[in-house]
Motif scaffolding. Structure first.
Motif, PDB file in Angstrom:
ATOM      1  N   LYS A 207       0.862  -1.188   0.000  1.00  0.00           N
ATOM      2  CA  LYS A 207       0.000   0.000   0.000  1.00  0.00           C
ATOM      3  C   LYS A 207       0.895   1.233   0.000  1.00  0.00           C
ATOM      4  O   LYS A 207       2.037   1.159   0.424  1.00  0.00           O
ATOM      5  CB  LYS A 207      -0.886   0.030   1.250  1.00  0.00           C
ATOM      6  CG  LYS A 207      -1.836  -1.150   1.376  1.00  0.00           C
ATOM      7  CD  LYS A 207      -2.655  -1.025   2.648  1.00  0.00           C
ATOM      8  CE  LYS A 207      -3.529  -2.231   2.857  1.00  0.00           C
ATOM      9  NZ  LYS A 207      -4.676  -2.325   2.019  1.00  0.00           N
ATOM     10  N   PRO A 208       0.364   2.363  -0.436  1.00  0.00           N
ATOM     11  CA  PRO A 208       1.168   3.585  -0.348  1.00  0.00           C
ATOM     12  C   PRO A 208       1.460   3.929   1.121  1.00  0.00           C
ATOM     13  O   PRO A 208       0.586   3.797   1.977  1.00  0.00           O
ATOM     14  CB  PRO A 208       0.277   4.656  -0.972  1.00  0.00           C
ATOM     15  CG  PRO A 208      -0.741   3.912  -1.766  1.00  0.00           C
ATOM     16  CD  PRO A 208      -0.924   2.596  -1.083  1.00  0.00           C
ATOM     17  N   GLY A 209       2.688   4.301   1.392  1.00  0.00           N
ATOM     18  CA  GLY A 209       3.055   4.717   2.739  1.00  0.00           C
ATOM     19  C   GLY A 209       3.025   6.232   2.824  1.00  0.00           C
ATOM     20  O   GLY A 209       3.657   6.912   2.029  1.00  0.00           O
ATOM     21  N   HIS A 210       2.253   6.755   3.760  1.00  0.00           N
ATOM     22  CA  HIS A 210       2.166   8.204   3.954  1.00  0.00           C
ATOM     23  C   HIS A 210       2.763   8.543   5.309  1.00  0.00           C
ATOM     24  O   HIS A 210       2.511   7.855   6.288  1.00  0.00           O
ATOM     25  CB  HIS A 210       0.707   8.669   3.878  1.00  0.00           C
ATOM     26  CG  HIS A 210       0.044   8.345   2.578  1.00  0.00           C
ATOM     27  ND1 HIS A 210       0.309   9.051   1.426  1.00  0.00           N
ATOM     28  CD2 HIS A 210      -0.841   7.385   2.237  1.00  0.00           C
ATOM     29  CE1 HIS A 210      -0.399   8.542   0.437  1.00  0.00           C
ATOM     30  NE2 HIS A 210      -1.104   7.520   0.897  1.00  0.00           N
ATOM     31  N   GLY A 211       3.577   9.579   5.354  1.00  0.00           N
ATOM     32  CA  GLY A 211       4.218   9.950   6.614  1.00  0.00           C
ATOM     33  C   GLY A 211       5.361   9.006   6.924  1.00  0.00           C
ATOM     34  O   GLY A 211       5.957   8.396   6.037  1.00  0.00           O
TER      35      GLY A 211
ATOM     36  N   SER B  60       3.051   1.707   8.813  1.00  0.00           N
ATOM     37  CA  SER B  60       2.815   3.138   8.910  1.00  0.00           C
ATOM     38  C   SER B  60       2.684   3.515  10.381  1.00  0.00           C
ATOM     39  O   SER B  60       2.643   2.646  11.262  1.00  0.00           O
ATOM     40  CB  SER B  60       1.532   3.514   8.160  1.00  0.00           C
ATOM     41  OG  SER B  60       0.409   2.970   8.841  1.00  0.00           O
ATOM     42  N   GLU B  61       2.562   4.809  10.634  1.00  0.00           N
ATOM     43  CA  GLU B  61       2.400   5.280  12.018  1.00  0.00           C
ATOM     44  C   GLU B  61       1.138   4.722  12.662  1.00  0.00           C
ATOM     45  O   GLU B  61       1.074   4.574  13.879  1.00  0.00           O
ATOM     46  CB  GLU B  61       2.366   6.798  12.052  1.00  0.00           C
ATOM     47  CG  GLU B  61       3.694   7.447  11.717  1.00  0.00           C
ATOM     48  CD  GLU B  61       3.620   8.954  11.682  1.00  0.00           C
ATOM     49  OE1 GLU B  61       4.299   9.584  12.533  1.00  0.00           O
ATOM     50  OE2 GLU B  61       2.902   9.481  10.813  1.00  0.00           O
ATOM     51  N   THR B  62       0.138   4.386  11.843  1.00  0.00           N
ATOM     52  CA  THR B  62      -1.118   3.848  12.370  1.00  0.00           C
ATOM     53  C   THR B  62      -1.076   2.327  12.509  1.00  0.00           C
ATOM     54  O   THR B  62      -2.061   1.706  12.912  1.00  0.00           O
ATOM     55  CB  THR B  62      -2.303   4.241  11.470  1.00  0.00           C
ATOM     56  OG1 THR B  62      -2.097   3.707  10.163  1.00  0.00           O
ATOM     57  CG2 THR B  62      -2.464   5.748  11.410  1.00  0.00           C
ATOM     58  N   GLY B  63       0.039   1.700  12.139  1.00  0.00           N
ATOM     59  CA  GLY B  63       0.182   0.260  12.280  1.00  0.00           C
ATOM     60  C   GLY B  63      -0.211  -0.538  11.043  1.00  0.00           C
ATOM     61  O   GLY B  63      -0.183  -1.758  11.057  1.00  0.00           O
ATOM     62  N   LEU B  64      -0.556   0.140   9.950  1.00  0.00           N
ATOM     63  CA  LEU B  64      -0.926  -0.518   8.701  1.00  0.00           C
ATOM     64  C   LEU B  64       0.329  -1.043   8.014  1.00  0.00           C
ATOM     65  O   LEU B  64       1.311  -0.314   7.859  1.00  0.00           O
ATOM     66  CB  LEU B  64      -1.648   0.479   7.791  1.00  0.00           C
ATOM     67  CG  LEU B  64      -2.116  -0.042   6.435  1.00  0.00           C
ATOM     68  CD1 LEU B  64      -3.227  -1.067   6.618  1.00  0.00           C
ATOM     69  CD2 LEU B  64      -2.605   1.112   5.578  1.00  0.00           C
TER      70      LEU B  64
END
Length: 75
Positions: free
Chosen positions: A15-19, A55-59
């Motif tokens: 998935k795209p990584g944001h942040g 990601s920062e949200t754990g995704l």
């Protein structure tokens, strides 16, 4: 007592990584003991490890397959 280095790696982007994204490399004690036992019989090995990039949200945004070269030092 051992020489260890990264031999190769492949990355599957999921998935795209944001942040900010991060990966934690943790090897269980049991795995380390298995490696040591193998290296008592053989001098060297390639060991595969799978690491998730989150990601920062754990995704989970990516999965890395690392091949690590491990061998006993000359005695």
């Amino acid at each position: 007592d051992y020489i260890v280095w990264d031999k190769s790696a492949t990355i599957d982007f999921l998935k795209p990584g944001h942040g900010k994204v991060s990966a934690v490399f943790h090897i269980e004690d049991e795995t380390i003991e298995e490696i040591k036992a193998y290296l008592k019989i053989k001098r060297k090995m390639d060991k595969e490890f799978i690491v998730e990039v989150k990601s920062e949200t754990g995704l989970v945004v990516a999965r890395i397959k690392k091949i690590v070269y491990i061998r006993r030092k000359n005695s």
